[in-house]
Scaffold this motif. Structure first.
Motif, PDB file in Angstrom:
ATOM      1  N   GLY A 248      -2.553  -4.886  -3.964  1.00  0.00           N
ATOM      2  CA  GLY A 248      -2.786  -3.990  -5.082  1.00  0.00           C
ATOM      3  C   GLY A 248      -1.734  -4.036  -6.169  1.00  0.00           C
ATOM      4  O   GLY A 248      -1.855  -3.326  -7.176  1.00  0.00           O
ATOM      5  N   THR A 249      -0.717  -4.881  -6.020  1.00  0.00           N
ATOM      6  CA  THR A 249       0.356  -4.940  -7.016  1.00  0.00           C
ATOM      7  C   THR A 249       0.589  -6.355  -7.564  1.00  0.00           C
ATOM      8  O   THR A 249       1.088  -6.510  -8.677  1.00  0.00           O
ATOM      9  CB  THR A 249       1.680  -4.428  -6.416  1.00  0.00           C
ATOM     10  N   THR A 250       0.226  -7.382  -6.802  1.00  0.00           N
ATOM     11  CA  THR A 250       0.457  -8.763  -7.228  1.00  0.00           C
ATOM     12  C   THR A 250      -0.748  -9.298  -7.982  1.00  0.00           C
ATOM     13  O   THR A 250      -1.866  -9.305  -7.467  1.00  0.00           O
ATOM     14  CB  THR A 250       0.717  -9.668  -6.005  1.00  0.00           C
ATOM     15  N   LEU A 251      -0.516  -9.743  -9.216  1.00  0.00           N
ATOM     16  CA  LEU A 251      -1.615 -10.291 -10.010  1.00  0.00           C
ATOM     17  C   LEU A 251      -2.154 -11.572  -9.384  1.00  0.00           C
ATOM     18  O   LEU A 251      -1.421 -12.351  -8.769  1.00  0.00           O
ATOM     19  CB  LEU A 251      -1.151 -10.555 -11.438  1.00  0.00           C
ATOM     20  N   SER A 410      -3.295  -1.491 -10.905  1.00  0.00           N
ATOM     21  CA  SER A 410      -3.068  -0.460 -11.917  1.00  0.00           C
ATOM     22  C   SER A 410      -3.613  -0.824 -13.288  1.00  0.00           C
ATOM     23  O   SER A 410      -4.002   0.055 -14.059  1.00  0.00           O
ATOM     24  CB  SER A 410      -1.568  -0.161 -12.028  1.00  0.00           C
ATOM     25  N   GLU A 411      -3.657  -2.119 -13.610  1.00  0.00           N
ATOM     26  CA  GLU A 411      -4.138  -2.536 -14.936  1.00  0.00           C
ATOM     27  C   GLU A 411      -5.504  -3.206 -14.854  1.00  0.00           C
ATOM     28  O   GLU A 411      -5.899  -3.945 -15.756  1.00  0.00           O
ATOM     29  CB  GLU A 411      -3.121  -3.488 -15.579  1.00  0.00           C
ATOM     30  N   ASP A 412      -6.218  -2.963 -13.789  1.00  0.00           N
ATOM     31  CA  ASP A 412      -7.498  -3.647 -13.571  1.00  0.00           C
ATOM     32  C   ASP A 412      -8.463  -3.426 -14.733  1.00  0.00           C
ATOM     33  O   ASP A 412      -9.090  -4.368 -15.229  1.00  0.00           O
ATOM     34  CB  ASP A 412      -8.128  -3.143 -12.273  1.00  0.00           C
ATOM     35  N   SER A 413      -8.600  -2.183 -15.157  1.00  0.00           N
ATOM     36  CA  SER A 413      -9.559  -1.893 -16.221  1.00  0.00           C
ATOM     37  C   SER A 413      -9.116  -2.485 -17.559  1.00  0.00           C
ATOM     38  O   SER A 413      -9.949  -2.900 -18.364  1.00  0.00           O
ATOM     39  CB  SER A 413      -9.772  -0.382 -16.355  1.00  0.00           C
ATOM     40  N   VAL A 414      -7.810  -2.532 -17.794  1.00  0.00           N
ATOM     41  CA  VAL A 414      -7.296  -3.153 -19.027  1.00  0.00           C
ATOM     42  C   VAL A 414      -7.604  -4.641 -19.027  1.00  0.00           C
ATOM     43  O   VAL A 414      -8.041  -5.210 -20.037  1.00  0.00           O
ATOM     44  CB  VAL A 414      -5.774  -2.909 -19.153  1.00  0.00           C
ATOM     45  N   ILE A 415      -7.387  -5.281 -17.889  1.00  0.00           N
ATOM     46  CA  ILE A 415      -7.669  -6.718 -17.783  1.00  0.00           C
ATOM     47  C   ILE A 415      -9.158  -6.974 -17.984  1.00  0.00           C
ATOM     48  O   ILE A 415      -9.558  -7.909 -18.686  1.00  0.00           O
ATOM     49  CB  ILE A 415      -7.193  -7.259 -16.423  1.00  0.00           C
ATOM     50  N   MET A 443      -5.141 -15.762 -21.209  1.00  0.00           N
ATOM     51  CA  MET A 443      -3.755 -15.692 -20.735  1.00  0.00           C
ATOM     52  C   MET A 443      -2.838 -15.137 -21.809  1.00  0.00           C
ATOM     53  O   MET A 443      -1.889 -14.384 -21.509  1.00  0.00           O
ATOM     54  CB  MET A 443      -3.273 -17.068 -20.283  1.00  0.00           C
ATOM     55  N   ASP A 444      -3.093 -15.457 -23.058  1.00  0.00           N
ATOM     56  CA  ASP A 444      -2.295 -14.880 -24.150  1.00  0.00           C
ATOM     57  C   ASP A 444      -2.439 -13.357 -24.172  1.00  0.00           C
ATOM     58  O   ASP A 444      -1.440 -12.628 -24.288  1.00  0.00           O
ATOM     59  CB  ASP A 444      -2.735 -15.458 -25.501  1.00  0.00           C
ATOM     60  N   LEU A 445      -3.659 -12.882 -24.073  1.00  0.00           N
ATOM     61  CA  LEU A 445      -3.891 -11.438 -24.065  1.00  0.00           C
ATOM     62  C   LEU A 445      -3.294 -10.793 -22.820  1.00  0.00           C
ATOM     63  O   LEU A 445      -2.737  -9.684 -22.891  1.00  0.00           O
ATOM     64  CB  LEU A 445      -5.389 -11.141 -24.147  1.00  0.00           C
ATOM     65  N   LEU A 446      -3.410 -11.457 -21.691  1.00  0.00           N
ATOM     66  CA  LEU A 446      -2.852 -10.920 -20.450  1.00  0.00           C
ATOM     67  C   LEU A 446      -1.353 -10.679 -20.611  1.00  0.00           C
ATOM     68  O   LEU A 446      -0.838  -9.603 -20.245  1.00  0.00           O
ATOM     69  CB  LEU A 446      -3.115 -11.897 -19.312  1.00  0.00           C
ATOM     70  N   HIS A 447      -0.641 -11.649 -21.176  1.00  0.00           N
ATOM     71  CA  HIS A 447       0.800 -11.521 -21.331  1.00  0.00           C
ATOM     72  C   HIS A 447       1.171 -10.446 -22.355  1.00  0.00           C
ATOM     73  O   HIS A 447       2.214  -9.797 -22.234  1.00  0.00           O
ATOM     74  CB  HIS A 447       1.403 -12.862 -21.734  1.00  0.00           C
ATOM     75  N   GLU A 452       3.444  -6.680 -16.295  1.00  0.00           N
ATOM     76  CA  GLU A 452       3.784  -7.314 -15.018  1.00  0.00           C
ATOM     77  C   GLU A 452       3.391  -8.786 -14.978  1.00  0.00           C
ATOM     78  O   GLU A 452       3.749  -9.504 -14.045  1.00  0.00           O
ATOM     79  CB  GLU A 452       3.119  -6.570 -13.872  1.00  0.00           C
ATOM     80  N   SER A 453       2.622  -9.260 -15.981  1.00  0.00           N
ATOM     81  CA  SER A 453       2.215 -10.678 -16.003  1.00  0.00           C
ATOM     82  C   SER A 453       3.299 -11.574 -16.562  1.00  0.00           C
ATOM     83  O   SER A 453       3.193 -12.785 -16.486  1.00  0.00           O
ATOM     84  CB  SER A 453       0.933 -10.837 -16.831  1.00  0.00           C
ATOM     85  N   ASN A 454       4.351 -10.987 -17.137  1.00  0.00           N
ATOM     86  CA  ASN A 454       5.414 -11.794 -17.763  1.00  0.00           C
ATOM     87  C   ASN A 454       6.581 -12.035 -16.795  1.00  0.00           C
ATOM     88  O   ASN A 454       6.777 -11.319 -15.846  1.00  0.00           O
ATOM     89  CB  ASN A 454       5.923 -11.067 -19.003  1.00  0.00           C
TER      90      ASN A 454
END
Length: 454
Positions: A248-251, A410-415, A443-447, A452-454
Protein backbone atom coordinates in the motif's frame (compact mmCIF):
# COMPACT_ATOMS: atom_id res chain seq x y z
CA UNK A 1 -18.94 4.00 -5.75
CA UNK A 2 -13.09 3.04 -6.75
CA UNK A 3 -14.89 6.04 -8.01
CA UNK A 4 -12.09 8.42 -7.98
CA UNK A 5 -9.86 5.66 -9.06
CA UNK A 6 -13.25 4.63 -10.16
CA UNK A 7 -14.22 8.25 -10.53
CA UNK A 8 -17.88 7.65 -10.46
CA UNK A 9 -18.86 10.77 -12.34
CA UNK A 10 -22.52 11.02 -13.30
CA UNK A 11 -22.88 14.49 -14.75
CA UNK A 12 -26.63 14.37 -14.34
CA UNK A 13 -26.05 14.55 -10.57
CA UNK A 14 -26.24 18.11 -9.30
CA UNK A 15 -22.85 19.14 -8.01
CA UNK A 16 -22.96 20.92 -4.70
CA UNK A 17 -26.74 20.91 -4.52
CA UNK A 18 -28.17 20.44 -1.05
CA UNK A 19 -31.57 18.84 -0.83
CA UNK A 20 -33.30 19.37 2.49
CA UNK A 21 -35.81 16.64 3.09
CA UNK A 22 -38.66 17.75 5.30
CA UNK A 23 -39.05 16.25 8.75
CA UNK A 24 -42.20 14.26 9.19
CA UNK A 25 -44.70 15.60 11.70
CA UNK A 26 -45.44 13.85 14.98
CA UNK A 27 -48.90 12.80 13.81
CA UNK A 28 -49.20 9.06 14.26
CA UNK A 29 -45.87 8.97 16.09
CA UNK A 30 -46.81 5.88 18.09
CA UNK A 31 -47.47 3.89 14.91
CA UNK A 32 -44.29 5.15 13.29
CA UNK A 33 -42.25 4.33 16.39
CA UNK A 34 -43.51 0.76 16.19
CA UNK A 35 -42.59 0.65 12.51
CA UNK A 36 -39.14 1.99 13.35
CA UNK A 37 -38.49 -0.79 15.84
CA UNK A 38 -39.56 -3.43 13.35
CA UNK A 39 -37.42 -1.89 10.62
CA UNK A 40 -34.34 -1.94 12.83
CA UNK A 41 -34.88 -5.58 13.73
CA UNK A 42 -35.37 -6.63 10.11
CA UNK A 43 -32.34 -4.72 8.89
CA UNK A 44 -30.13 -5.98 11.67
CA UNK A 45 -29.23 -2.46 12.71
CA UNK A 46 -28.45 -1.86 16.36
CA UNK A 47 -30.87 0.54 17.99
CA UNK A 48 -28.15 2.43 19.82
CA UNK A 49 -28.66 5.17 22.34
CA UNK A 50 -28.74 8.93 22.48
CA UNK A 51 -30.00 9.29 18.91
CA UNK A 52 -32.85 7.80 16.95
CA UNK A 53 -34.59 6.31 20.00
CA UNK A 54 -35.12 9.79 21.42
CA UNK A 55 -38.10 11.93 20.55
CA UNK A 56 -35.85 14.99 20.37
CA UNK A 57 -36.03 16.52 16.87
CA UNK A 58 -32.59 16.32 15.24
CA UNK A 59 -31.09 16.97 11.84
CA UNK A 60 -28.57 14.53 10.38
CA UNK A 61 -26.43 15.72 7.50
CA UNK A 62 -25.07 13.32 4.88
CA UNK A 63 -22.71 13.95 1.97
CA UNK A 64 -22.70 11.49 -0.94
CA UNK A 65 -21.56 11.59 -4.55
CA UNK A 66 -22.68 10.42 -7.96
CA UNK A 67 -25.37 7.80 -8.34
CA UNK A 68 -25.08 5.86 -5.11
CA UNK A 69 -28.81 5.16 -4.90
CA UNK A 70 -28.97 5.47 -1.12
CA UNK A 71 -31.05 8.63 -1.41
CA UNK A 72 -33.92 6.35 -2.44
CA UNK A 73 -34.00 5.22 1.21
CA UNK A 74 -34.12 8.59 2.97
CA UNK A 75 -37.89 9.04 3.00
CA UNK A 76 -38.41 5.58 4.47
CA UNK A 77 -35.93 6.31 7.25
CA UNK A 78 -37.57 9.60 8.16
CA UNK A 79 -40.99 8.01 8.09
CA UNK A 80 -39.75 5.37 10.54
CA UNK A 81 -37.96 8.04 12.63
CA UNK A 82 -40.29 11.06 12.71
CA UNK A 83 -37.92 13.06 14.89
CA UNK A 84 -35.13 12.89 12.27
CA UNK A 85 -34.58 15.25 9.37
CA UNK A 86 -32.02 14.10 6.80
CA UNK A 87 -30.25 17.00 5.14
CA UNK A 88 -28.49 15.57 2.10
CA UNK A 89 -25.75 16.97 -0.14
CA UNK A 90 -24.80 15.02 -3.26
CA UNK A 91 -21.57 15.97 -5.04
CA UNK A 92 -21.08 15.23 -8.71
CA UNK A 93 -18.34 12.63 -8.46
CA UNK A 94 -15.80 10.85 -6.30
CA UNK A 95 -13.11 13.42 -7.01
CA UNK A 96 -15.31 16.26 -5.77
CA UNK A 97 -16.20 14.28 -2.66
CA UNK A 98 -12.53 13.51 -2.04
CA UNK A 99 -11.52 17.18 -2.23
CA UNK A 100 -14.45 18.20 -0.05
CA UNK A 101 -13.61 15.64 2.65
CA UNK A 102 -9.87 16.40 2.62
CA UNK A 103 -10.46 20.13 3.00
CA UNK A 104 -12.87 19.72 5.89
CA UNK A 105 -10.72 17.18 7.71
CA UNK A 106 -7.74 19.53 7.38
CA UNK A 107 -9.84 22.41 8.74
CA UNK A 108 -11.11 20.25 11.60
CA UNK A 109 -14.69 21.28 10.95
CA UNK A 110 -17.52 21.06 8.46
CA UNK A 111 -17.76 17.31 7.85
CA UNK A 112 -21.30 16.03 7.58
CA UNK A 113 -22.58 13.66 10.24
CA UNK A 114 -22.44 10.84 7.67
CA UNK A 115 -19.84 10.91 4.90
CA UNK A 116 -19.64 8.65 1.85
CA UNK A 117 -16.05 7.49 1.28
CA UNK A 118 -14.81 6.26 -2.09
CA UNK A 119 -12.55 3.21 -2.32
CA UNK A 120 -10.06 5.12 -4.48
CA UNK A 121 -9.17 7.53 -1.67
CA UNK A 122 -9.85 5.21 1.24
CA UNK A 123 -6.13 4.82 1.96
CA UNK A 124 -5.73 8.54 2.65
CA UNK A 125 -8.80 8.52 4.88
CA UNK A 126 -7.33 5.58 6.76
CA UNK A 127 -4.36 7.81 7.64
CA UNK A 128 -6.76 10.18 9.43
CA UNK A 129 -9.28 7.55 10.52
CA UNK A 130 -9.53 9.13 13.96
CA UNK A 131 -11.63 11.80 12.25
CA UNK A 132 -14.37 9.14 12.16
CA UNK A 133 -16.03 7.06 14.83
CA UNK A 134 -15.23 3.39 15.39
CA UNK A 135 -18.43 1.62 14.34
CA UNK A 136 -17.50 -1.23 16.66
CA UNK A 137 -18.54 1.11 19.48
CA UNK A 138 -21.83 1.98 17.77
CA UNK A 139 -23.43 -1.33 16.86
CA UNK A 140 -21.48 -2.67 13.87
CA UNK A 141 -20.78 -6.03 15.47
CA UNK A 142 -24.41 -6.31 16.56
CA UNK A 143 -25.75 -5.74 13.06
CA UNK A 144 -27.15 -8.97 11.62
CA UNK A 145 -25.29 -8.40 8.35
CA UNK A 146 -21.92 -7.58 9.95
CA UNK A 147 -20.52 -11.09 9.50
CA UNK A 148 -22.03 -11.36 6.02
CA UNK A 149 -19.98 -8.54 4.48
CA UNK A 150 -17.15 -9.65 2.22
CA UNK A 151 -14.06 -10.08 4.38
CA UNK A 152 -11.91 -7.94 2.13
CA UNK A 153 -14.51 -5.18 2.15
CA UNK A 154 -14.61 -5.07 5.95
CA UNK A 155 -10.80 -5.06 6.03
CA UNK A 156 -10.67 -2.06 3.69
CA UNK A 157 -12.72 -0.02 6.16
CA UNK A 158 -10.58 -1.01 9.14
CA UNK A 159 -7.49 0.91 10.29
CA UNK A 160 -4.27 -0.45 11.76
CA UNK A 161 -5.73 -0.22 15.27
CA UNK A 162 -8.72 -2.34 14.32
CA UNK A 163 -11.14 0.57 14.28
CA UNK A 164 -14.02 0.10 11.82
CA UNK A 165 -14.07 3.67 10.51
CA UNK A 166 -16.08 2.80 7.41
CA UNK A 167 -19.15 0.59 7.15
CA UNK A 168 -19.21 -1.31 3.82
CA UNK A 169 -21.81 -0.20 1.30
CA UNK A 170 -21.23 -1.49 -2.24
CA UNK A 171 -18.72 -3.04 -4.62
CA UNK A 172 -18.25 -2.60 -8.37
CA UNK A 173 -18.08 -5.86 -10.35
CA UNK A 174 -17.92 -5.16 -14.08
CA UNK A 175 -19.76 -6.26 -17.19
CA UNK A 176 -20.38 -4.85 -20.66
CA UNK A 177 -23.03 -2.27 -21.49
CA UNK A 178 -23.74 -2.28 -25.22
CA UNK A 179 -26.24 -0.94 -27.72
CA UNK A 180 -28.10 -3.98 -28.98
CA UNK A 181 -29.82 -2.02 -31.73
CA UNK A 182 -26.54 -0.61 -33.04
CA UNK A 183 -24.90 -4.04 -32.88
CA UNK A 184 -27.74 -5.47 -34.96
CA UNK A 185 -27.45 -2.66 -37.52
CA UNK A 186 -23.74 -3.49 -37.82
CA UNK A 187 -24.52 -7.15 -38.51
CA UNK A 188 -23.24 -8.25 -35.11
CA UNK A 189 -25.15 -10.43 -32.62
CA UNK A 190 -27.40 -8.40 -30.33
CA UNK A 191 -28.79 -11.05 -27.98
CA UNK A 192 -26.90 -10.71 -24.69
CA UNK A 193 -25.91 -14.39 -24.55
CA UNK A 194 -24.63 -14.22 -28.11
CA UNK A 195 -22.80 -10.98 -27.30
CA UNK A 196 -21.11 -12.75 -24.40
CA UNK A 197 -19.92 -15.43 -26.82
CA UNK A 198 -18.90 -12.82 -29.39
CA UNK A 199 -16.38 -11.34 -26.95
CA UNK A 200 -15.10 -14.74 -25.82
CA UNK A 201 -17.21 -15.54 -22.76
CA UNK A 202 -15.06 -16.58 -19.82
CA UNK A 203 -12.01 -16.28 -22.06
CA UNK A 204 -12.71 -12.73 -23.24
CA UNK A 205 -9.57 -10.67 -23.86
CA UNK A 206 -8.88 -7.00 -24.47
CA UNK A 207 -7.53 -7.85 -27.93
CA UNK A 208 -10.84 -9.53 -28.76
CA UNK A 209 -12.72 -6.46 -27.52
CA UNK A 210 -10.80 -4.28 -29.98
CA UNK A 211 -11.18 -6.85 -32.77
CA UNK A 212 -14.97 -6.70 -32.39
CA UNK A 213 -14.69 -2.95 -32.24
CA UNK A 214 -12.93 -2.88 -35.58
CA UNK A 215 -15.69 -5.02 -37.09
CA UNK A 216 -18.24 -2.52 -35.80
CA UNK A 217 -16.32 0.49 -37.11
CA UNK A 218 -15.81 -1.15 -40.51
CA UNK A 219 -19.52 -1.95 -40.80
CA UNK A 220 -20.92 1.39 -39.59
CA UNK A 221 -18.24 4.05 -39.82
CA UNK A 222 -19.17 4.97 -36.25
CA UNK A 223 -17.07 4.78 -33.05
CA UNK A 224 -17.20 1.70 -30.85
CA UNK A 225 -16.49 3.39 -27.52
CA UNK A 226 -16.39 6.94 -26.19
CA UNK A 227 -13.04 7.20 -24.36
CA UNK A 228 -10.29 4.63 -23.64
CA UNK A 229 -9.98 5.50 -19.95
CA UNK A 230 -12.74 3.02 -19.11
CA UNK A 231 -10.78 0.16 -20.67
CA UNK A 232 -7.64 1.30 -18.86
CA UNK A 233 -9.32 1.62 -15.46
CA UNK A 234 -10.82 -1.85 -15.78
CA UNK A 235 -7.49 -3.36 -16.82
CA UNK A 236 -5.60 -1.84 -13.90
CA UNK A 237 -8.18 -3.21 -11.50
CA UNK A 238 -7.68 -6.70 -12.98
CA UNK A 239 -4.03 -6.78 -11.93
CA UNK A 240 -2.95 -8.47 -8.70
CA UNK A 241 -1.22 -5.21 -7.83
CA UNK A 242 -2.37 -1.89 -9.28
CA UNK A 243 -0.69 1.48 -8.94
CA UNK A 244 0.72 0.34 -5.59
CA UNK A 245 2.30 -2.87 -4.35
CA UNK A 246 0.40 -4.93 -1.81
CA UNK A 247 2.08 -3.02 1.02
CA UNK A 248 0.00 0.00 0.00
CA UNK A 249 2.98 2.37 0.03
CA UNK A 250 5.36 1.26 -2.76
CA UNK A 251 4.49 2.53 -6.23
CA UNK A 252 4.10 -0.13 -8.91
CA UNK A 253 4.16 1.85 -12.14
CA UNK A 254 7.41 2.91 -13.78
CA UNK A 255 8.79 -0.56 -14.57
CA UNK A 256 5.40 -2.22 -14.97
CA UNK A 257 5.57 -3.92 -18.36
CA UNK A 258 1.95 -5.08 -18.23
CA UNK A 259 0.78 -1.48 -17.89
CA UNK A 260 3.08 -0.34 -20.70
CA UNK A 261 1.81 -3.08 -22.99
CA UNK A 262 -1.83 -2.31 -22.23
CA UNK A 263 -1.36 1.41 -22.81
CA UNK A 264 0.25 0.61 -26.15
CA UNK A 265 -2.69 -1.66 -27.07
CA UNK A 266 -5.11 1.14 -26.19
CA UNK A 267 -3.25 3.70 -28.29
CA UNK A 268 -3.07 1.30 -31.25
CA UNK A 269 -6.85 0.96 -31.16
CA UNK A 270 -7.76 4.49 -30.14
CA UNK A 271 -9.23 5.25 -33.57
CA UNK A 272 -12.17 3.03 -32.63
CA UNK A 273 -13.09 5.71 -30.09
CA UNK A 274 -15.28 8.78 -30.49
CA UNK A 275 -12.72 11.25 -29.12
CA UNK A 276 -15.05 12.23 -26.28
CA UNK A 277 -14.29 13.08 -22.65
CA UNK A 278 -14.45 10.25 -20.16
CA UNK A 279 -17.49 11.66 -18.38
CA UNK A 280 -20.54 13.72 -19.16
CA UNK A 281 -21.39 12.26 -22.56
CA UNK A 282 -25.12 11.81 -22.12
CA UNK A 283 -26.13 13.71 -25.24
CA UNK A 284 -23.60 11.79 -27.32
CA UNK A 285 -24.91 8.49 -25.97
CA UNK A 286 -28.42 9.44 -27.01
CA UNK A 287 -27.14 10.49 -30.43
CA UNK A 288 -25.80 6.96 -31.08
CA UNK A 289 -22.19 8.18 -31.19
CA UNK A 290 -20.81 5.01 -29.57
CA UNK A 291 -21.93 1.48 -28.86
CA UNK A 292 -20.22 0.17 -25.69
CA UNK A 293 -19.39 1.11 -22.12
CA UNK A 294 -17.27 -0.84 -19.69
CA UNK A 295 -19.75 -0.93 -16.81
CA UNK A 296 -19.07 -1.51 -13.14
CA UNK A 297 -22.38 -1.91 -11.34
CA UNK A 298 -22.72 1.75 -10.37
CA UNK A 299 -22.28 2.76 -14.02
CA UNK A 300 -25.77 1.46 -14.80
CA UNK A 301 -27.21 4.42 -12.92
CA UNK A 302 -24.93 6.81 -14.77
CA UNK A 303 -25.98 5.53 -18.19
CA UNK A 304 -29.71 5.37 -17.45
CA UNK A 305 -29.45 8.81 -15.84
CA UNK A 306 -28.63 10.30 -19.22
CA UNK A 307 -32.20 9.55 -20.31
CA UNK A 308 -35.66 10.55 -19.15
CA UNK A 309 -36.96 8.61 -16.17
CA UNK A 310 -38.84 5.49 -17.23
CA UNK A 311 -37.05 5.11 -20.57
CA UNK A 312 -37.12 1.49 -21.76
CA UNK A 313 -36.32 1.85 -25.48
CA UNK A 314 -32.84 3.37 -25.43
CA UNK A 315 -31.28 0.34 -27.11
CA UNK A 316 -28.87 -0.27 -24.23
CA UNK A 317 -28.40 -3.82 -22.97
CA UNK A 318 -26.03 -5.52 -20.54
CA UNK A 319 -23.96 -8.68 -21.09
CA UNK A 320 -22.30 -11.08 -18.67
CA UNK A 321 -18.81 -10.66 -20.08
CA UNK A 322 -15.70 -8.68 -19.24
CA UNK A 323 -12.54 -8.46 -21.37
CA UNK A 324 -9.59 -9.65 -19.33
CA UNK A 325 -11.67 -11.38 -16.66
CA UNK A 326 -13.24 -10.44 -13.34
CA UNK A 327 -12.44 -7.14 -11.69
CA UNK A 328 -13.82 -4.73 -9.14
CA UNK A 329 -13.95 -1.07 -10.13
CA UNK A 330 -15.23 1.02 -7.28
CA UNK A 331 -17.04 0.64 -4.05
CA UNK A 332 -17.94 2.93 -1.19
CA UNK A 333 -18.27 3.14 2.57
CA UNK A 334 -20.09 5.33 5.05
CA UNK A 335 -18.24 7.04 7.88
CA UNK A 336 -19.54 9.11 10.77
CA UNK A 337 -17.61 12.22 11.74
CA UNK A 338 -16.17 12.49 15.24
CA UNK A 339 -17.39 16.09 15.18
CA UNK A 340 -21.01 14.97 14.85
CA UNK A 341 -23.29 16.14 17.65
CA UNK A 342 -25.40 13.01 17.15
CA UNK A 343 -22.88 10.19 16.76
CA UNK A 344 -25.18 7.33 17.76
CA UNK A 345 -28.05 8.60 15.63
CA UNK A 346 -25.68 9.08 12.68
CA UNK A 347 -24.23 5.60 13.18
CA UNK A 348 -27.75 4.15 13.29
CA UNK A 349 -28.52 5.85 9.97
CA UNK A 350 -25.28 4.68 8.35
CA UNK A 351 -25.74 1.08 9.50
CA UNK A 352 -29.35 1.11 8.34
CA UNK A 353 -28.38 2.43 4.90
CA UNK A 354 -25.75 -0.34 4.63
CA UNK A 355 -28.18 -3.12 5.57
CA UNK A 356 -29.31 -5.67 2.94
CA UNK A 357 -32.88 -4.38 2.53
CA UNK A 358 -31.61 -0.88 1.81
CA UNK A 359 -28.86 -2.27 -0.44
CA UNK A 360 -31.62 -3.78 -2.56
CA UNK A 361 -33.41 -0.45 -2.90
CA UNK A 362 -30.16 1.32 -3.83
CA UNK A 363 -29.22 -1.35 -6.37
CA UNK A 364 -32.58 -1.20 -8.10
CA UNK A 365 -32.45 2.60 -8.12
CA UNK A 366 -28.91 3.09 -9.39
CA UNK A 367 -26.93 -0.16 -9.69
CA UNK A 368 -24.38 -0.22 -6.81
CA UNK A 369 -23.96 -3.91 -6.00
CA UNK A 370 -24.30 -4.93 -2.32
CA UNK A 371 -21.17 -5.86 -0.42
CA UNK A 372 -22.93 -8.38 1.83
CA UNK A 373 -24.00 -11.90 0.92
CA UNK A 374 -27.53 -11.21 2.19
CA UNK A 375 -27.80 -8.08 0.07
CA UNK A 376 -26.58 -9.93 -2.99
CA UNK A 377 -29.12 -12.69 -2.40
CA UNK A 378 -31.91 -10.11 -2.23
CA UNK A 379 -31.00 -8.66 -5.65
CA UNK A 380 -30.22 -12.00 -7.34
CA UNK A 381 -33.47 -11.92 -9.34
CA UNK A 382 -33.41 -8.20 -10.12
CA UNK A 383 -33.87 -7.06 -13.70
CA UNK A 384 -33.31 -3.62 -15.19
CA UNK A 385 -36.03 -2.28 -17.53
CA UNK A 386 -33.72 0.39 -18.96
CA UNK A 387 -31.21 -2.26 -20.06
CA UNK A 388 -33.75 -4.34 -21.99
CA UNK A 389 -34.80 -6.12 -18.78
CA UNK A 390 -31.32 -7.59 -18.39
CA UNK A 391 -31.04 -9.91 -15.35
CA UNK A 392 -28.57 -7.56 -13.69
CA UNK A 393 -28.72 -9.25 -10.29
CA UNK A 394 -27.71 -12.57 -11.77
CA UNK A 395 -25.07 -11.02 -14.03
CA UNK A 396 -23.37 -9.01 -11.28
CA UNK A 397 -23.44 -12.03 -9.00
CA UNK A 398 -21.57 -13.92 -11.72
CA UNK A 399 -19.22 -11.00 -12.41
CA UNK A 400 -18.32 -10.69 -8.72
CA UNK A 401 -16.98 -14.25 -8.60
CA UNK A 402 -13.22 -14.29 -8.48
CA UNK A 403 -12.97 -10.61 -7.56
CA UNK A 404 -10.23 -9.92 -5.02
CA UNK A 405 -9.71 -6.51 -3.48
CA UNK A 406 -6.72 -4.60 -4.78
CA UNK A 407 -4.72 -2.55 -2.32
CA UNK A 408 -5.13 1.16 -3.01
CA UNK A 409 -2.41 3.61 -2.03
CA UNK A 410 -2.68 7.17 -0.81
CA UNK A 411 -2.43 8.77 -4.27
CA UNK A 412 -4.37 6.12 -6.16
CA UNK A 413 -7.20 8.41 -7.20
CA UNK A 414 -4.77 11.17 -8.25
CA UNK A 415 -2.86 8.71 -10.42
CA UNK A 416 -6.08 7.41 -11.94
CA UNK A 417 -7.69 10.76 -12.60
CA UNK A 418 -4.90 13.25 -13.08
CA UNK A 419 -2.07 11.13 -14.47
CA UNK A 420 -3.44 8.38 -16.70
CA UNK A 421 -6.87 9.98 -17.05
CA UNK A 422 -5.31 13.16 -18.44
CA UNK A 423 -3.07 11.23 -20.84
CA UNK A 424 -5.91 9.05 -22.08
CA UNK A 425 -7.97 12.15 -22.83
CA UNK A 426 -5.15 13.29 -25.11
CA UNK A 427 -5.02 9.82 -26.68
CA UNK A 428 -8.77 9.96 -27.18
CA UNK A 429 -8.52 13.33 -28.91
CA UNK A 430 -5.63 12.24 -31.16
CA UNK A 431 -3.04 14.49 -29.52
CA UNK A 432 -0.92 11.49 -28.47
CA UNK A 433 -0.54 8.80 -31.13
CA UNK A 434 2.05 6.31 -29.89
CA UNK A 435 2.27 4.11 -26.84
CA UNK A 436 5.78 5.36 -26.04
CA UNK A 437 4.63 8.98 -26.10
CA UNK A 438 1.64 8.15 -23.93
CA UNK A 439 3.81 6.39 -21.35
CA UNK A 440 6.35 9.23 -21.30
CA UNK A 441 3.58 11.78 -20.77
CA UNK A 442 2.13 9.72 -17.94
CA UNK A 443 5.52 9.43 -16.23
CA UNK A 444 6.03 13.19 -16.49
CA UNK A 445 2.69 13.81 -14.80
CA UNK A 446 3.38 11.13 -12.20
CA UNK A 447 6.61 12.85 -11.17
CA UNK A 448 4.89 16.23 -11.03
CA UNK A 449 1.85 15.17 -9.05
CA UNK A 450 2.97 12.30 -6.83
CA UNK A 451 5.90 13.28 -4.61
CA UNK A 452 6.76 9.69 -3.65
CA UNK A 453 7.49 8.89 -7.34
CA UNK A 454 10.62 11.07 -7.32
Amino acid sequence: MDRAASSRTPIHAHKGVTVRLSRRTAVGAAILASTASLTLVLSGCAAGGGGTDSNEPITLTITTFGTMGIDANYDAYMKAHPNVTIEATNLADGGSARDDAYAKIAAGTGLSDVVAIEEGWLSSIRDVSDSFIDFNDYGFKDAAAADKFLDWKVAQGTDASGRQFGVPLDIGPEGLCYRGDLFAAAGLPSDRDEVRDLFGGDNATWQKYYDVGQQYVDATGKPFFHNPSFQWNAFVNQLDEGYYKKDGTTLNIEDNQAMKDQLNLIVENSKEGAGLPAWGVGDQAKQDLFATYICPSWMLGVVSGYYDAGTTDSGWDFADVMPGGSANWGGSFLGVSETSEHKQAAADLALWLAAPEQNKVSFEAAGPFPSSSEGQALVADSTNPFFNNAPVGEIFTNRSKGVVAQVKGSEDSVIQDNVFGAVLDKVSQGDITTGDAAWAAAMDLLHQLVPESN
